[in-house]
Design an enzyme around this catalytic site. Sequence first.
Site, mmCIF file in Angstrom:
data_model
loop_
_atom_site.group_PDB
_atom_site.id
_atom_site.type_symbol
_atom_site.label_atom_id
_atom_site.label_comp_id
_atom_site.label_asym_id
_atom_site.label_seq_id
_atom_site.Cartn_x
_atom_site.Cartn_y
_atom_site.Cartn_z
ATOM 1 N N ILE A 178 30.537 44.343 -45.946
ATOM 2 C CA ILE A 178 29.740 44.052 -45.188
ATOM 3 C C ILE A 178 30.231 43.250 -43.904
ATOM 4 C CG2 ILE A 178 28.390 42.226 -46.289
ATOM 5 C CD1 ILE A 178 25.693 43.596 -44.893
ATOM 6 N N SER A 179 30.310 43.861 -42.645
ATOM 7 C CA SER A 179 30.945 43.235 -41.830
ATOM 8 C C SER A 179 30.073 41.870 -41.350
ATOM 9 C CB SER A 179 30.919 44.136 -40.396
ATOM 10 O OG SER A 179 31.866 45.163 -40.501
ATOM 11 N N GLN A 180 30.543 40.905 -40.575
ATOM 12 C CA GLN A 180 30.146 39.835 -40.549
ATOM 13 C C GLN A 180 29.077 40.233 -39.319
ATOM 14 O OE1 GLN A 180 33.825 37.721 -38.648
ATOM 15 N NE2 GLN A 180 32.240 36.690 -37.503
#
Length: 214
Positions: free
Chosen positions: A65-67
Amino acid sequence: MQQKDSFRHKGLRNRLVQELMQKRIVDRHVLEAIGKVPRHLFLESSFINFAYQDKAFPIGAGQTISQPYTVALQSQLLEVEPGEKVLEVGTGSGYQAAVLIEMGVKLFSIERQSELYQRSTRLLRELGYQGRFFLGDGYEGLEAQAPFDKIIVTAGAPFIPRKLLTQIKIGGIMVIPLGDKKQVLTRITRLDDDEFEQEQIEECAFVPMLNGIV
């Protein structure tokens, strides 16, 4: 499955929004969406206590999950308006999809990993996020649903997928991480049938964009 979004979670989101504002995220629609989406529900339980740190986390199937900063920056670069048709390549955890839906777009999202596709679409429906979700090859896009006002790619592409370029409306925008081992977040604007403008934004790190369905 019962979803809990406590006052504490909302307070942590407010703090995250303040942090993103200090990192030059200025689009208030993006900030409002980040402030509403319960990111902790898109993470594995072992990471829930860290959900509102500005960090990427694994979500299974070799994906992350992207920052929040990356999600916010890509969303800001898209310059979306409510009601626009947006194609997301790489549903992943579903978090980026939820942010875009909160911003009022008509979202079409494609995911190649069947495990993630099933998990994220189920969660998004449970949380009340309405979009159209497809299991498929992101390099192919969704030709039957094209053209799109905007396209967002959430995996590192070694080259610009030609089929995605043809699915952008004239005047539309695609935001894509370009590169193999190192990537540069790139914004592409379609000027006419055969002319595109490219703008390099900043270096980034995404999982690789792969062909096929698994």
